[in-house]
Design an enzyme around this catalytic site. Structure first.
Site, short mmCIF file in Angstrom:
data_model
loop_
_atom_site.label_atom_id
_atom_site.label_comp_id
_atom_site.label_asym_id
_atom_site.label_seq_id
_atom_site.Cartn_x
_atom_site.Cartn_y
_atom_site.Cartn_z
N SER A 193 0.39 -21.97 -20.49
CA SER A 193 0.46 -20.90 -19.51
C SER A 193 -0.50 -19.78 -19.92
CB SER A 193 1.89 -20.37 -19.47
OG SER A 193 1.93 -19.29 -18.59
N GLY A 194 -1.32 -19.36 -18.98
CA GLY A 194 -2.28 -18.28 -19.25
C GLY A 194 -3.61 -18.79 -19.77
N THR A 198 -5.32 -22.22 -13.31
CA THR A 198 -5.43 -21.85 -11.90
C THR A 198 -6.79 -21.24 -11.60
OG1 THR A 198 -3.08 -21.48 -11.97
CG2 THR A 198 -4.23 -20.60 -10.07
N ASN A 245 1.46 -14.56 -18.91
CA ASN A 245 0.45 -14.52 -17.85
C ASN A 245 0.94 -13.67 -16.69
OD1 ASN A 245 -1.48 -15.06 -15.94
ND2 ASN A 245 -1.19 -17.28 -15.93
N SER A 248 1.30 -16.11 -13.41
CA SER A 248 1.61 -17.47 -13.86
C SER A 248 2.08 -18.35 -12.69
CB SER A 248 2.70 -17.38 -14.92
OG SER A 248 3.00 -18.67 -15.36
N SER A 249 1.47 -19.51 -12.58
CA SER A 249 1.91 -20.44 -11.52
C SER A 249 3.20 -21.07 -11.99
CB SER A 249 0.87 -21.53 -11.30
OG SER A 249 -0.41 -21.04 -11.51
N GLY A 470 0.74 -27.46 -19.04
CA GLY A 470 0.49 -28.37 -20.16
C GLY A 470 1.74 -28.56 -20.99
N GLU A 472 4.63 -28.28 -23.52
CA GLU A 472 5.34 -27.07 -23.96
C GLU A 472 6.25 -27.38 -25.14
OE1 GLU A 472 7.32 -25.55 -20.49
OE2 GLU A 472 5.49 -24.55 -19.76
N1 ATP Z 1 -12.69 -18.25 -16.27
C1 ATP Z 1 -12.05 -17.08 -16.32
N2 ATP Z 1 -12.74 -15.93 -16.17
C2 ATP Z 1 -12.12 -14.76 -16.23
N3 ATP Z 1 -10.79 -14.61 -16.44
C3 ATP Z 1 -10.04 -15.72 -16.59
C4 ATP Z 1 -10.64 -17.02 -16.53
N4 ATP Z 1 -9.68 -17.93 -16.72
C5 ATP Z 1 -8.53 -17.22 -16.87
N5 ATP Z 1 -8.76 -15.91 -16.78
C6 ATP Z 1 -7.77 -14.83 -16.93
O1 ATP Z 1 -6.60 -15.38 -17.47
C7 ATP Z 1 -5.52 -15.19 -16.58
C8 ATP Z 1 -4.60 -16.40 -16.59
O2 ATP Z 1 -5.27 -17.47 -16.00
P1 ATP Z 1 -4.51 -18.54 -15.09
O3 ATP Z 1 -3.58 -17.89 -14.18
O4 ATP Z 1 -5.54 -19.43 -14.51
O5 ATP Z 1 -3.71 -19.32 -16.19
P2 ATP Z 1 -2.88 -20.65 -15.98
O6 ATP Z 1 -3.35 -21.62 -16.99
O7 ATP Z 1 -2.91 -21.07 -14.59
O8 ATP Z 1 -1.46 -20.21 -16.43
P3 ATP Z 1 -0.06 -20.65 -15.81
O9 ATP Z 1 0.26 -21.96 -16.38
O10 ATP Z 1 0.82 -19.60 -16.30
O11 ATP Z 1 -0.23 -20.65 -14.36
C9 ATP Z 1 -6.11 -14.91 -15.23
O12 ATP Z 1 -5.31 -14.10 -14.47
C10 ATP Z 1 -7.40 -14.21 -15.60
O13 ATP Z 1 -7.16 -12.84 -15.82
MG MG Z 2 -1.65 -21.13 -13.10
#
Ligand code: ATP
Ligand code: MG
Length: 1152
Positions: A193-194, A198, A245, A248-249, A470, A472
């Site tokens: 997460s984070g 997404t 995050n 977070s999705s 992923g 956990e």
């Molecule tokens: N390529 C990127 N460029 C800039 N910022 C990023 C990038 N990837 C991630 N971030 C930052 O990290 C934060 C978390 O990313 P994201 O929401 O995609 O995580 P996630 O893997 O989908 O987590 P979750 O499993 O909680 O959904 C985003 O809100 C953004 O601020």
């Molecule tokens: Mg996500």
């Protein structure tokens, strides 16, 4: 994660190369090898550098000081030494491998090397790195300028390796493969997460919509915007702030982008997995509920009024304990954006309000306070219930009844069952969760309807992007973790199967000895343990317990332990020591699960009395969400039908009854199987997102955290498996070129040796173990680390060569210096000697004389030169005179010739007048001739006339004769008279004939005259031409003579001018010489006077010398006399001594 590149040893090789990489061609960019690299390499070569395990940092740098059997003494880079076990150190890659684009290229494939490479790259904003089949993406936590339109364009149609690693490269590869192979593609993005799943999913979709919609068709553009706008909608309803995050999705999704035959986007479809429902009614104080709850409180007053909402989160139990605001996020703005996106998606106001209605009713549901009255539940504030029921379109009374004492079916009858307050609260929570989940499912379905690509007939294929949580491992892991870890185990298995299928295909193609290993089955035992029904697995056991009348978590665990806990160290299942759960061995590590509440979670129980009520709601939307409950209570109310009815129910997979989706676990298993089936029909691409630190800080890497993730997301697992195969490979040519240096005399460079034999000879000579390498048909394959050893040997060999070369060069330079130095010394000595000679000579009189006489020598030379010049002048003057005489003669001759020329000219003029006269006479003759011709013509005409007259007269006479002849017969008298007439006429005829003859003679005469005249004319012409010829010849001869004379004249004139110039030069040089001579004479006179003075000085010095010499002679004579005297005296003294000795010896004798 097997390395499919042969570039393990060639990151610094100067040229790019195409290498077969898991089925696709790959271009390895050449790397620049600068001086800094060389310096770092040299520094690295000095010591044996290693990574040492460290409790805090994960791994730290150090070098080996001393090696023993099981331990080594190491010195840390930051100071200090330690003795550590051999297994705690890992070899370090040479600096040339720092920042490699593909970690599979690393010579030493170990954890610290991987993490080090990621760290150094991350620090320079290179957030993407390849690791074999994976693209590893580290969250930058800052806006990087690498997602612009220019970047999209620069990655378009590029091969992997041609550009730096990027998510665009993966998206482009997928797009390219889909178009090229007409095969569906999938991009699997996983991570913590984070970690950025997404964000990367959005970037992929952004890339695909940018590259695959080239037309300006408005419909395509709308679709493109709708697909892009699906994300904000899903994020509002499916994302929430968590500790890790802010966005977070809380669900997994698989977005399929459909393409038509023109490779343009023609639609999309979203599937979702495992929505976290518990968040709807409970969150920690640092987290939030789903964004939509907070956004709705920022809605316009009208909407809020409709939904009976206030604008204070504090007013709602379900959100009042949560964090209210996210830093940097404006919920009001987000609400407006959501409304805009819904509008783009084509949702009308009613649909929008319906979606919000469910959210608002959940907020109100949370406010229903249940009281405990003698162990019976009651509702204190009925107005809240009324609000809920108003929004849901159901009767408040009925709802209250169903809530507090629901009717249940007992056999054929319906009975009411009073619920305890806890049970009522639980059923309220369950209702909130179900409402939210069903509303979410409806929303996704509605979005899918808007962006549906199923309708398109000319479909090429799809690219699916999977954004799913992923692996956990928390301190306390529950049913949700089991579901997500089960999903990841399956996805990892899918990856392994994929990777090794391709890998082993390569082995087969290269015909190397290899026993097929099904690496994909490595994870099968764990998967079986979770999903199998026979022997019973975790999910089916849970299922059984859920349907059992007295099923409980304890009984479930007991059963599990009984069936699964085998006394086998290899077993994947283990019971825990305190018996409250079990440990499962996943590929990412052992995870301890606590089974507390699993039955409830899996059953996800609902108050069916309420759901039936909802199915009959007056609000169509609500009724639709619960339509599957309608049948249970008989058709008391006509079912509400809508467009989505069937598809929604099937998509939800929530249908109750005897189907296989009764429980959460089963539903997830079915969904996962469907997903795996879809993935198996696609060509997959793998993206692994990494969370760099827990503080959401840009540029900071927490080594341990990253290592854990690499382990969990399979990157390290990939490396582990990769070591089982032959991860490194080189083409015959590359291998030969690079390692021939190890056996330099083995292969004859001139002779032809085929690649395979050459490589075989080389590996034999290197004495490599047979199981460490394999020789294929075009490549040599190596086990991990073999190439690293060869590289080390090669480095050693090269450093020996370089040292020798350096020594040779240094020797050469030193010798050169030595020769120059000794030459310089010799030269200095010569100069010193000459200087000394000069100093000693400077005062020597003879030298002075010589120095003074030396210039006279030059004066003598000038004199002789002048004499020579004078002689030359005389010779030239005589020559000049001769030439002047010859010039006079030539002038005379020229005058004569000119006279002759004049005569000839006059002659020619006379001849020409004569010629003119002749021509005039010729013209006269010609005119006469023409006159005569005219006369002849006239005479001829006259003759013709006369002949005509004659013939006419003859004809008349003949006629008359005829008449007379006829008349003769008739009259003889007339005959005689007529005879007389005849005679007369005959005579006349004779006369005419004579006349004719005369005319003919005259004509002949005239013709003769004419021919004579012609002959005369021709003769005159001939004579004239001959004369002309003669004249012309004479003329040309004269002209030639004149030209030769003129050239002679001009030559003579030139000659004269040259002579004159020379004469002038000579005169001027004579003048100069004379001046010089005068100067010289004066100088000579001066020198003579000087000479005389120096002669006199010399004379005096000679006299002095003679004096000195005579003095010297005198002194010498005196000296000689004196020496003779001294000698005589010494002889006398010697004689006296001798005599004295004799006397002394005589006296000694007498004394004795
Ligand atoms: N390529 C990127 N460029 C800039 N910022 C990023 C990038 N990837 C991630 N971030 C930052 O990290 C934060 C978390 O990313 P994201 O929401 O995609 O995580 P996630 O893997 O989908 O987590 P979750 O499993 O909680 O959904 C985003 O809100 C953004 O601020
Ligand atoms: Mg996500």
């Amino acid at each position: 994660m097997i390395s499919t590149s042969s570039s393990t040893s060639s990151p610094s090789s100067g040229v790019g190369s195409f290498i077969h990489s898991y089925g696709s061609k790959k271009f390895i960019r050449p790397k620049s090898d600068d001086v800094l690299d060389a310096v770092a390499q040299a520094r690295f070569n000095e010591k044996k550098w290693v990574w040492i395990e460290d409790d805090n940092e994960g791994y730290v740098r150090g070098h080996v000081v001393k090696e023993e059997e099981d331990t080594v003494e190491v010195e840390y880079e930051n100071g200090g030494t330690a003795i550590v076990r051999v297994c705690t150190i890992k070899p370090m890659n040479p600096p040339k491998f720092d920042m490699v684009d593909d970690m599979a290229e690393l010579t030493h494939l170990n954890e610290p090397s991987v993490i080090h490479n990621l760290t150094v790259r991350y620090k320079t904003n290179r957030v993407y790195t390849y690791s074999g089949l994976f693209l590893v993406a580290v969250n930058p936590y800052r806006k990087l300028p690498i997602y612009s339109e220019e970047y999209i364009q620069s990655y378009k149609g590029k091969r992997r390796g041609e550009m730096p690693p990027h998510i665009y490269a993966v998206a482009d590869q997928a797009y390219h493969d889909m178009v090229q192979d007409k095969e569906n593609q999938s991009i699997l993005i996983t991570g913590e997460s984070g970690a950025g799943k997404t964000e990367n999913t959005k970037i992929v979709i952004q890339y695909l919509t940018a590259v695959a919609t080239t037309t300006n068709k408005p419909t395509t553009n709308i679709l493109q915007t709708q697909i892009l706008q699906a994300n904000p909608i899903l994020e509002s309803f499916g994302n929430a702030q968590t500790i890790r995050n802010n966005n977070s999705s809380r669900f997994g999704k698989f977005i399929r982008i459909e393409f038509n035959n023109r490779a343009q986007i023609c639609g999309a479809n979203i599937e979702w997995y495992l929505l976290e429902k518990s968040r709807v009614h409970q969150q920690t104080s640092k987290e939030r509920n789903y964004h939509i709850f907070y956004q709705l409180l920022e809605a316009d007053e009208e909407t809020k009024k409709q939904l009976l909402l206030t604008d204070q989160a504090q007013d709602y139990n379900f959100i009042k304990h949560s964090n209210k605001r996210i830093e940097g996020v404006d919920d009001a703005e987000e609400y407006r954006n959501l409304c805009k996106s819904l509008e783009i998606m084509g949702l009308v106001e009613k649909e929008k309000i319906d979606l919000f209605r469910i959210v608002a009713s959940i907020l109100h549901l949370g406010n229903i306070s249940v009281t405990d009255y003698r162990d019976r539940a009651d509702i204190r504030d009925f107005s809240v219930v009324e609000r809920v029921c108003h929004l849901l379109g159901i009767s408040a009374e009925d709802f209250k009844k169903s809530l507090l004492a629901p009717r249940i079916k007992a056999g054929r009858d319906w009975v009411t069952q009073a619920k305890s307050p806890t049970q009522v609260v639980a059923s309220l929570d369950a209702l909130a969760k179900t409402l939210y989940e069903r509303n979410f499912a409806f929303l996704v379905e509605r979005v899918n309807k808007a962006i549906d690509g199923q309708k398109s007939k000319d479909k090429l294929g799809f690219i699916g992007v999977l954004d799913i949580a992923g692996f956990e491992i928390f301190e306390s892991n529950s049913f949700e973790q089991l579901c997500i870890n089960y999903t990841n185990e399956k996805l990892q298995q899918f990856f392994n199967q994929n990777m090794f299928e391709l890998e082993q295909e390569e082995y087969q193609k290269e015909k190397i000895a290899w026993n097929y290993i099904d690496f994909g089955n490595d994870l099968q035992p764990t998967i079986d343990l979770i999903e199998k029904t026979n022997p019973v697995g975790i999910l089916s056991c849970l299922e059984e317990e859920c349907v059992a009348p007295r099923g409980s978590d304890g009984r479930f665990l007991e059963k599990l332990n009984k069936f699964c806990d085998k006394d086998n160290p290899e077993a994947k299942y283990k019971s825990t020591r305190f018996g409250d759960g079990f440990i499962l061995r996943h590929y990412a590590g052992d995870v301890e699960y606590s089974v507390d509440g699993w039955i409830e979670k899996n059953k996800d129980p609902l108050n069916e009395d309420i759901t039936r009520l909802l199915a009959r709601s007056s609000q169509k939307h609500v009724a639709l969400l619960f339509e599957d409950y309608l049948t249970d209570d008989g058709p008391s109310v006509a079912p509400v039908k809508s467009d989505y009815t069937s598809s929604f129910a099937s998509m939800l997979k929530l249908k109750k009854g005897s189907g296989s989706f009764r429980t959460v676990g089963q539903r997830h298993k079915q969904q996962l199987l469907a997903l795996m089936n879809t993935l198996h029909m696609t060509h997959p691409h793998f993206v692994r997102c990494i969370l760099p630190n827990n503080r959401k800080h840009a540029g900071e890497i927490q080594t341990k955290l990253v290592l854990d993730q690499l382990r969990c997301n399979g990157v390290l697992e990939g490396i582990r498996i990769c070591r089982k195969g032959f991860p490194n490979r080189l083409s015959f040519d590359e291998f030969r070129k690079r390692y021939q240096v190890l056996c330099p005399y083995l292969l004859d460079r001139e002779a032809f040796i085929d690649g395979r034999t050459a490589c075989q000879m080389l590996v034999n000579q290197m004495q490599l173990d047979g199981d460490k390498y394999q020789i294929g048909t075009t490549k040599v394959f190596f086990k991990a680390t073999v190439l690293a050893d060869l590289e080390e040997l090669r480095d050693g060999k090269l450093s020996v060569c370089i040292t020798k070369f350096q020594a040779y060069c240094r020797g050469g330079i030193a010798r050169q210096y030595q020769t120059r130095f000794s030459r310089q010394t010799d030269a200095i000595r010569v100069m010193q000697r000459n200087a000394r000679i000069y100093v000693s000579l400077r005062e020597w009189p003879w030298w002075k004389i010589y120095a003074k006489l030396k210039p006279l020598n030059a004066a003598y030379r000038v004199d002789s030169k002048m004499r020579e010049k004078e002689q030359k002048i005389i010779v030239l003057e005589t020559q000049l005179k001769e030439q002047q005489a010859s010039l006079g003669e030539a002038v005379m001759r020229n005058q004569e010739l000119e006279g002759e020329h004049q005569d000839f000219k006059e002659l020619i003029i006379a001849e020409q007048t004569m010629l003119r006269e002749l021509e005039e006479s010729k013209e006269d003759l010609l005119s006469k001739f023409t006159a005569a011709e005219e006369r002849v013509e006239e005479l001829e005409v006259e003759l013709k006339e006369k002949t005509g007259q004659y013939e006419q007269a003859k004809r008349v006479q003949d006629e008359e004769i005829d008449q007379l002849h006829t008349q003769v017969d008739t009259s003889k008298l007339v005959n005689d008279r007529l005879n007389g007439d005849l005679e007369r006429k005959k005579e006349e005829n004779m006369q005419i004939k004579d006349q004719l003859k005369q005319i003919n003679d005259e004509k002949e005469q005239l013709q003769l005259q004419l021919t004579d005249l012609k002959n005369e004319n021709i003769a005159a012409l001939e004579k004239n031409t001959e004369h002309q010829k003669l004249l012309q010849e004479q003329n040309t001869v004269q002209k030639e003579k004149i030209t030769t004379l003129e050239t002679e004249k001009s030559q003579l004139a030139e000659h004269i001018s040259v002579q004159e110039i020379e004469l002038y030069n000579l005169k001027s040089s004579l003048e100069n010489e004379k001046n010089l001579k005068e100067e010289k004479d004066t100088k000579c006179a001066m020198l003579e006077s000087e000479l005389n003075s120096s002669r006199s000085a010399l004379k005096t010095e000679a006299e002095q010398k003679q004096d000195w010499e005579s003095k010297y002679n005198d002194l010498k004579a005196d000296w000689e006399e004196l020496t003779a005297l001294v000698r005589a005296e010494s002889d006398q003294a010697k004689a006296r001594m001798f005599k004295f000795d004799q006397v002394l010896s005589g006296l000694k004798f007498f004394q004795k």
